[in-house]
Design a protein around this motif. Structure first.
Motif, short mmCIF file in Angstrom:
data_model
loop_
_atom_site.label_atom_id
_atom_site.label_comp_id
_atom_site.label_asym_id
_atom_site.label_seq_id
_atom_site.Cartn_x
_atom_site.Cartn_y
_atom_site.Cartn_z
N ILE A 2 0.83 -1.21 0.00
CA ILE A 2 0.00 0.00 0.00
C ILE A 2 0.86 1.25 0.00
N ALA A 3 1.94 1.22 0.79
CA ALA A 3 2.78 2.41 0.92
C ALA A 3 3.35 2.83 -0.43
N ASP A 54 5.46 1.30 10.67
CA ASP A 54 4.72 2.40 10.04
C ASP A 54 4.58 3.60 10.97
N GLY C 25 4.08 -4.23 9.99
CA GLY C 25 3.12 -3.57 9.09
C GLY C 25 2.09 -2.79 9.88
N PRO C 26 1.34 -1.93 9.22
CA PRO C 26 0.31 -1.15 9.92
C PRO C 26 -0.84 -2.04 10.34
N PRO C 29 -7.15 -0.14 10.42
CA PRO C 29 -7.43 0.78 9.33
C PRO C 29 -6.90 2.19 9.56
N ARG C 31 -4.26 3.17 11.25
CA ARG C 31 -2.83 3.26 10.99
C ARG C 31 -2.52 3.08 9.52
N GLN C 32 -3.26 2.19 8.90
CA GLN C 32 -3.06 1.99 7.47
C GLN C 32 -3.32 3.29 6.71
N ALA C 33 -4.44 3.89 7.05
CA ALA C 33 -4.82 5.12 6.34
C ALA C 33 -3.77 6.21 6.58
N LEU C 35 -0.65 5.87 7.26
CA LEU C 35 0.56 5.58 6.50
C LEU C 35 0.40 5.99 5.04
N VAL C 36 -0.76 5.61 4.47
CA VAL C 36 -0.98 5.94 3.06
C VAL C 36 -0.97 7.46 2.86
#
Lengths: 110, 221, 256
Positions: A2-3, A54, C25-26, C29, C31-33, C35-36
């Motif tokens: 994703i990154a 992250d 990894g993140p 959601p 943390r994922q968001a 990161l993105v």
């Protein structure tokens, strides 16, 4: 992952929309760009070494940019803005070199 | 791999030679900052304007010379003699200019500050000047002595009063640019002041000396 | 040195995770968001910086080129003007002498003008004297650049000229340009200029005088000491020679 997609999206957006940078932000743009390059190399190296986190990445990038910007701003007020800018770029460049070398060793074993 | 190394070494050698050759004047300026170039262009333009004035007046003088009678020629020659004497420092001069004073309460101003000031003033178009009671000419020199400065052998004590003929605006501005004479004086604990005048009178003169070693070369004409 | 190594060590650790087994990894959601978003921001900054540079550079290059062209053309104009002035002055001088020779007052005035022109450094002269060549420090073989402080500055040359006058010089020229009462030695960026003409090192100063006393006096003066210390500290090179016959051109600046 994703990154990586996010990075590409960001670059494409920047090239396509060409957002104008307000005049007061202009002096900080070079520093921000170097910090961004540093983030990319630092992140890639962390990924390759399996120590990517992250949260660390996000906090590092944002704080680097803000601290660098703050230092340059203070420097401008004190009349040493150019020198501080140079200093920040030098340190970031050193780290970019160091990370790039690590990535190179990891990828090419040379 | 060895071939690549050899090629790289060859490139290095080439680069070394290329870098150590003396640069042409254009290259000498290539590393100047844009603001320096702008300043240089500005000065050049002023210089050009002054020289064009000079050429015009010289051409007019030549014109007058060839188409005049004895009386006019004598008057013209006298005028030229006076101008030359002002440049050579053997005659007093008057005209618009500035008076600049450097006070030195801490006795820290050295002769190099005055030398620098003279260069700056000449650069800004000062064509006749004096410091305290000494006329400044081409061979004026500066040296240090405890508590004072020696100008061409004459002791001068602070405050140093400069009388300079030239365009007052240009002269005053040149002295006060950042890093210029005004800044240097203040950094050394002195006080700087400048005033432009409609009439500045430079009365100090130097004697007309005939050189012993420099002989004129007959000009081809 | 310790500061540098500790600096490098600290700097290196910035983007590295804790490495203590916490998930890399993140997770989740949010943390994922985040990161993105941040990574997109990184890309955006890179792109904006690149685009800015591409649009800035042409105009900066154009401006500089325009300035250089202007400077070149004006320098040419100034050189031409100075040549014209010198030749007109020479013609006036000769014409004056011929015309004034007819009357006694005229002849006296004419002789005075010749003397004054010489005193004002407006006539070419020749005679014995000294030649001093000053050059930047040699290029450092390892960095391929001038060592720090190794560039000759305008104030260095000013001091040398000062030392020459102080010890009896009767006429002085720098790289062929005769110094007059309105000549100034100054700097623009890295280049040294005399009368607005940019000079390229090495810098040759010629002075007409009695060679012996001038040499001795100069070497013992502050200017001599300055050159020696510049050589010691920064590697700036200089050489002094007595010369039997020097020919110095006429100065180009003149009276109003």
């Amino acid at each position: 992952m994703i990154a990586a997609i996010g990075l590409v999206i960001g670059i494409v957006l920047g090239i396509v929309f060409q957002p104008g940078v307000p005049l007061w932000l202009q002096p900080y743009l070079p520093i921000a760009v170097v910090a961004a390059i540093d983030a990319v190399f630092g992140g890639v190296r962390a990924l390759l070494d399996d120590v990517f986190d992250d949260r660390v990445f996000v906090v590092s990038f944002l704080s680097n940019v803000m601290i660098a910007g703050l230092l340059v701003f203070l420097g401008d007020q004190l009349g040493v803005g150019g020198q501080i800018s140079t200093g920040v770029v030098v340190v970031l460049a050193m780290r970019i070199f160091s990370n790039a070398a690590a990535i190179r060793r990891r990828l090419f074993h040379a | 791999m060895q071939l690549i190394a050899a090629v790289l070494a060859g490139l290095l050698g080439f680069a070394l030679i290329a870098a150590t050759r003396p640069p042409s004047p254009e290259v000498a300026l290539a590393k100047a900052r844009e603001s320096d170039l702008v300043q240089l262009l500005d000065d050049l333009s002023q210089r050009q304007a002054r020289l064009e004035q000079d050429r015009l007046s010289l051409q007019a003088a030549e014109q007058r010379l060839t188409s005049a009678d004895d009386e006019q020629r004598l008057a013209e020659a006298r005028r030229r003699a006076t101008s030359l004497a002002v440049l050579a420092g053997t005659a007093p001069a008057q005209g618009p200019g500035i008076q600049m004073t450097i006070a030195d309460p801490g006795h820290k101003i050295e002769s190099t500050v005055l030398l620098d000031a003279v260069q700056e003033l000449r650069d800004a178009g000062g064509y006749a000047m004096s410091i305290n009671t000494t006329r400044v000419v081409v061979d004026t020199w500066f040296a240090d002595k405890t508590g004072a400065v020696v100008i061409s052998g004459v002791q001068a004590t602070p405050p140093y009063v400069f009388l300079v003929l030239g365009d007052p605006q240009t002269l005053a501005t040149a002295l006060q640019i950042p890093g210029g004479v005004a800044d240097t004086v203040r950094t050394n604990g002195g006080r700087f002041s400048v005033a432009d005048r409609d009439v500045v009178s430079v009365s100090a003169v130097v004697p007309l000396r005939t050189p012993t070693f420099a002989e004129p070369v007959p000009s081809p004409s | 040195m310790a500061l540098l190594t500790s600096l490098l060590r600290d700097v290196e650790l910035d983007y590295v995770g804790r490495g203590d087994g916490t998930p890399a990894g993140p997770v989740g959601p949010i943390r994922q968001a985040t990161l993105v978003v941040v990574v997109t921001l990184v890309g955006l900054v890179l792109a904006v910086g690149l685009v800015q540079r591409r649009t800035d550079e042409p105009s900066q290059i154009a401006r500089r080129a325009a300035l250089m062209t202007q400077i070149e053309s004006r320098t040419d104009a100034v050189t031409q003007l100075q040549a014209d002035i010198t030749s007109t002055r020479a013609r006036i001088s000769t014409a004056e002498q011929e015309l004034l020779a007819r009357t006694t007052t005229g002849a006296a005035l004419s002789a005075q003008i010749v003397e004054l022109e010489r005193a004002a450094a407006l006539t070419a002269v020749t005679g014995p004297g000294l030649q001093i060549v000053v050059d930047d420090a040699p290029i450092d073989a390892s960095t391929k650049e001038l060592p720090a402080g190794g560039r000759v500055l305008d104030r260095d040359l000013q001091l040398v000229v000062n030392g020459l006058w102080q010890n009896g010089a009767e006429a002085v020229a720098l790289n062929g340009y005769r110094l007059t009462a309105t000549s100034a030695i100054r700097a623009a960026g890295d280049a040294i200029l005399v009368d607005f003409r940019p000079l390229v090192p090495p810098y040759t100063l010629q002075a007409i005088a009695d060679p012996g006393p001038l040499q001795k006096g100069f070497e013992q003066s502050a200017a001599g000491a300055d050159l020696r210390s510049l050589n010691d500290q920064y590697g700036i090179r200089w050489q002094l020679d007595a010369v039997d016959r020097l020919a110095l051109a006429a100065g180009a600046t003149g009276p109003r």
